[in-house]
Design a protein around this motif. Structure first.
Motif, PDB file in Angstrom:
ATOM      1  N   GLU A  72      46.539  29.674  40.596  1.00  0.00           N
ATOM      2  CA  GLU A  72      46.457  31.053  40.437  1.00  0.00           C
ATOM      3  C   GLU A  72      45.109  31.369  39.848  1.00  0.00           C
ATOM      4  O   GLU A  72      44.781  31.101  38.481  1.00  0.00           O
ATOM      5  N   GLY A  73      44.347  32.167  40.596  1.00  0.00           N
ATOM      6  CA  GLY A  73      43.460  32.814  40.102  1.00  0.00           C
ATOM      7  C   GLY A  73      43.137  34.243  39.698  1.00  0.00           C
ATOM      8  O   GLY A  73      44.121  34.814  39.859  1.00  0.00           O
ATOM      9  N   SER A  81      45.896  38.868  39.893  1.00  0.00           N
ATOM     10  CA  SER A  81      46.205  37.674  40.361  1.00  0.00           C
ATOM     11  C   SER A  81      46.056  37.280  41.514  1.00  0.00           C
ATOM     12  O   SER A  81      46.755  37.921  42.562  1.00  0.00           O
ATOM     13  N   VAL A  82      45.416  36.071  41.910  1.00  0.00           N
ATOM     14  CA  VAL A  82      45.417  35.704  43.265  1.00  0.00           C
ATOM     15  C   VAL A  82      45.748  34.326  43.639  1.00  0.00           C
ATOM     16  O   VAL A  82      45.378  33.587  42.641  1.00  0.00           O
ATOM     17  N   ALA A  83      46.470  33.910  44.487  1.00  0.00           N
ATOM     18  CA  ALA A  83      46.719  32.536  44.698  1.00  0.00           C
ATOM     19  C   ALA A  83      45.743  31.898  45.711  1.00  0.00           C
ATOM     20  O   ALA A  83      44.824  32.351  46.500  1.00  0.00           O
ATOM     21  N   VAL A  84      45.040  30.710  44.838  1.00  0.00           N
ATOM     22  CA  VAL A  84      43.950  29.807  45.495  1.00  0.00           C
ATOM     23  C   VAL A  84      44.817  28.681  45.964  1.00  0.00           C
ATOM     24  O   VAL A  84      45.436  27.862  45.328  1.00  0.00           O
TER      25      VAL A  84
END
Length: 109
Positions: free
Chosen positions: A60-61, A69-72
């Protein structure tokens, strides 16, 4: 050194080969290395180094602009570890004399 420099250097060292033949040799080698890495294999070139595939786990980035929050996703990366001979050339224990440099260059050609 870039790919075209490598091709020209091989052509200069092998006057019996055309430049397009040297280009085909370099392309074949690079393609084979790429295929092996894509298959998950390790590629070792003695005296030079070894290429291998490593995996970076999904995480999670954060978006730096918004802080959201962004899923990497999981990623595959190529890692390279220099061989012993290459490390010794890059970090000699004692400076090479002019005679040693000439002897090494003559041995390589």
């Amino acid at each position: 050194m870039i790919r075209s420099d490598l091709i020209l250097r091989i052509a200069d060292m092998n006057p019996h080969l055309y430049e397009r033949e040297c280009e085909a040799v370099v392309k074949t080698i690079f393609d084979r290395i790429s295929e092996a890495l894509a298959a998950g294999d390790r590629v070792e070139i003695r005296g030079f180094g070894a290429f291998s595939v490593t995996t970076t786990q999904a995480r999670e980035g954060r978006n730096p602009r918004t802080g959201e929050s962004v899923a990497v996703a999981e990623k595959k990366n190529v890692s390279f570890k220099t061989g012993k001979d290459m490390r010794q050339r890059l970090n000699p224990t004692k400076p090479e004399t002019a005679e040693e440099i000439v002897a090494r260059m003559l041995k390589a050609s």
